[in-house]
Write an enzyme that holds these catalytic residues in place. Structure first.
Site, PDB file in Angstrom:
ATOM      1  N   ARG A  83     -55.404  -2.416 -12.245  1.00 21.32           N
ATOM      2  CA  ARG A  83     -53.988  -2.093 -12.151  1.00 21.32           C
ATOM      3  C   ARG A  83     -53.162  -3.064 -12.975  1.00 21.32           C
ATOM      4  O   ARG A  83     -53.264  -4.264 -12.844  1.00 21.32           O
ATOM      5  CB  ARG A  83     -53.511  -2.170 -10.705  1.00 21.32           C
ATOM      6  CG  ARG A  83     -52.004  -2.054 -10.660  1.00 21.32           C
ATOM      7  CD  ARG A  83     -51.473  -1.725  -9.327  1.00 21.32           C
ATOM      8  NE  ARG A  83     -50.025  -1.744  -9.388  1.00 21.32           N
ATOM      9  CZ  ARG A  83     -49.268  -1.221  -8.462  1.00 21.32           C
ATOM     10  NH1 ARG A  83     -49.790  -0.640  -7.426  1.00 21.32           N
ATOM     11  NH2 ARG A  83     -47.957  -1.282  -8.571  1.00 21.32           N
ATOM     12  N   ARG A  92     -48.240   2.831 -14.256  1.00 21.12           N
ATOM     13  CA  ARG A  92     -49.326   2.098 -13.609  1.00 21.12           C
ATOM     14  C   ARG A  92     -50.623   2.906 -13.639  1.00 21.12           C
ATOM     15  O   ARG A  92     -50.604   4.140 -13.633  1.00 21.12           O
ATOM     16  CB  ARG A  92     -48.966   1.681 -12.183  1.00 21.12           C
ATOM     17  CG  ARG A  92     -48.782   2.772 -11.172  1.00 21.12           C
ATOM     18  CD  ARG A  92     -47.349   3.268 -10.935  1.00 21.12           C
ATOM     19  NE  ARG A  92     -46.251   2.333 -11.056  1.00 21.12           N
ATOM     20  CZ  ARG A  92     -45.745   1.626 -10.048  1.00 21.12           C
ATOM     21  NH1 ARG A  92     -46.225   1.737  -8.853  1.00 21.12           N
ATOM     22  NH2 ARG A  92     -44.722   0.834 -10.244  1.00 21.12           N
ATOM     23  N   ASP A  95     -51.934   3.365  -7.997  1.00 15.49           N
ATOM     24  CA  ASP A  95     -51.082   2.881  -6.923  1.00 15.49           C
ATOM     25  C   ASP A  95     -51.628   3.509  -5.643  1.00 15.49           C
ATOM     26  O   ASP A  95     -51.827   4.725  -5.595  1.00 15.49           O
ATOM     27  CB  ASP A  95     -49.669   3.411  -7.212  1.00 15.49           C
ATOM     28  CG  ASP A  95     -48.583   2.696  -6.475  1.00 15.49           C
ATOM     29  OD1 ASP A  95     -48.859   1.634  -5.874  1.00 15.49           O
ATOM     30  OD2 ASP A  95     -47.444   3.199  -6.502  1.00 15.49           O
ATOM     31  N   ASP A  97     -50.807   3.624  -1.613  1.00 16.34           N
ATOM     32  CA  ASP A  97     -49.810   3.270  -0.591  1.00 16.34           C
ATOM     33  C   ASP A  97     -50.259   3.742   0.778  1.00 16.34           C
ATOM     34  O   ASP A  97     -50.615   4.920   0.943  1.00 16.34           O
ATOM     35  CB  ASP A  97     -48.460   3.937  -0.895  1.00 16.34           C
ATOM     36  CG  ASP A  97     -47.758   3.339  -2.100  1.00 16.34           C
ATOM     37  OD1 ASP A  97     -47.926   2.129  -2.345  1.00 16.34           O
ATOM     38  OD2 ASP A  97     -47.046   4.091  -2.786  1.00 16.34           O
TER      39      ASP A  97
HETATM   40  N1  ROI Z   1     -43.007   8.809  -9.888  1.00 15.56           N
HETATM   41  C1  ROI Z   1     -43.862   9.812  -9.619  1.00 15.56           C
HETATM   42  N2  ROI Z   1     -43.562  11.054 -10.019  1.00 15.56           N
HETATM   43  N3  ROI Z   1     -45.015   9.597  -8.930  1.00 15.56           N
HETATM   44  C2  ROI Z   1     -45.358   8.349  -8.503  1.00 15.56           C
HETATM   45  O1  ROI Z   1     -46.417   8.167  -7.878  1.00 15.56           O
HETATM   46  C3  ROI Z   1     -44.486   7.288  -8.765  1.00 15.56           C
HETATM   47  N4  ROI Z   1     -44.769   6.031  -8.352  1.00 15.56           N
HETATM   48  C4  ROI Z   1     -43.940   5.023  -8.543  1.00 15.56           C
HETATM   49  C5  ROI Z   1     -42.620   5.194  -9.247  1.00 15.56           C
HETATM   50  C6  ROI Z   1     -42.556   4.249 -10.441  1.00 15.56           C
HETATM   51  C7  ROI Z   1     -41.500   4.876  -8.268  1.00 15.56           C
HETATM   52  N5  ROI Z   1     -42.426   6.543  -9.752  1.00 15.56           N
HETATM   53  C8  ROI Z   1     -43.299   7.550  -9.481  1.00 15.56           C
HETATM   54  O2  ROI Z   1     -44.259   3.825  -8.086  1.00 15.56           O
END
Ligand code: ROI
Length: 159
Positions: A83, A92, A95, A97
């Site tokens: 990452r 990125r 991610d 979460d």
């Molecule tokens: N925007 C989208 N469409 N999907 C994401 O997973 C995502 N993740 C983020 C940010 C940069 C806020 N924008 C994103 O962390």
């Protein structure tokens, strides 16, 4: 324990492969098994617009790990997949979460559960609703109401 949901997102280095390998890595960890995975979804970036579209998915896991132990594992997978965070709200490779941990709520300097973006981010809520249409998320309205209040925007479910 079941009823634990993890959101995945990527917009660099073959995002679909990044999501797939993160799900495989998650399932390979002792004490974590992936119960069900949503479809993959594509959406334009939330944040700076001069970055690639994102691929997102949500999985349910069963685990005996505590929320913080689980977070450690998620961050380990992020590190293993190289990452890189180029800028705030920027592109990125992967991610992961922690979205919902059964009926638990918690908020400290490392972790807030349910994740504060669950209800407002279409790329989190719609994949979650696909695999948990009747989920009751602590402190939030019913899934039916949450979906009504969250515009689907440009989100596309991939086949
Ligand atoms: N925007 C989208 N469409 N999907 C994401 O997973 C995502 N993740 C983020 C940010 C940069 C806020 N924008 C994103 O962390």
């Amino acid at each position: 324990m079941k009823g634990i949901y993890i959101g995945l997102g990527s917009n660099l280095s073959d995002p679909i492969a990044q999501i797939d390998s993160a799900i495989t890595a998650l399932d390979a960890i002792n004490n974590i098994s992936v119960v069900i995975s949503s479809s993959r979804y594509a959406s334009p970036p939330m944040g700076p617009q001069d970055q690639p579209d994102y691929i997102n998915a949500v999985v349910e896991v069963e685990t005996s790990l505590s929320p913080h132990e689980l977070l450690d594992k998620l961050q380990q997978i992020e590190q293993e997949q190289g990452r890189i965070r180029l800028r705030h709200w920027g592109e990125r490779t992967i991610d992961l979460d922690l979205l919902v941990y059964a009926n638990e709520t918690l908020a400290d300097e490392r972790l807030t559960v349910p994740h504060p973006g669950v209800a407002s981010r279409e790329f989190v809520l719609y994949p979650l609703a696909e695999i948990a249409p009747n989920l009751s998320i602590p402190t939030l309205a019913s899934m039916e109401i949450l979906l009504q209040q969250c515009p689907i925007n440009q989100l596309k479910r991939l086949s």
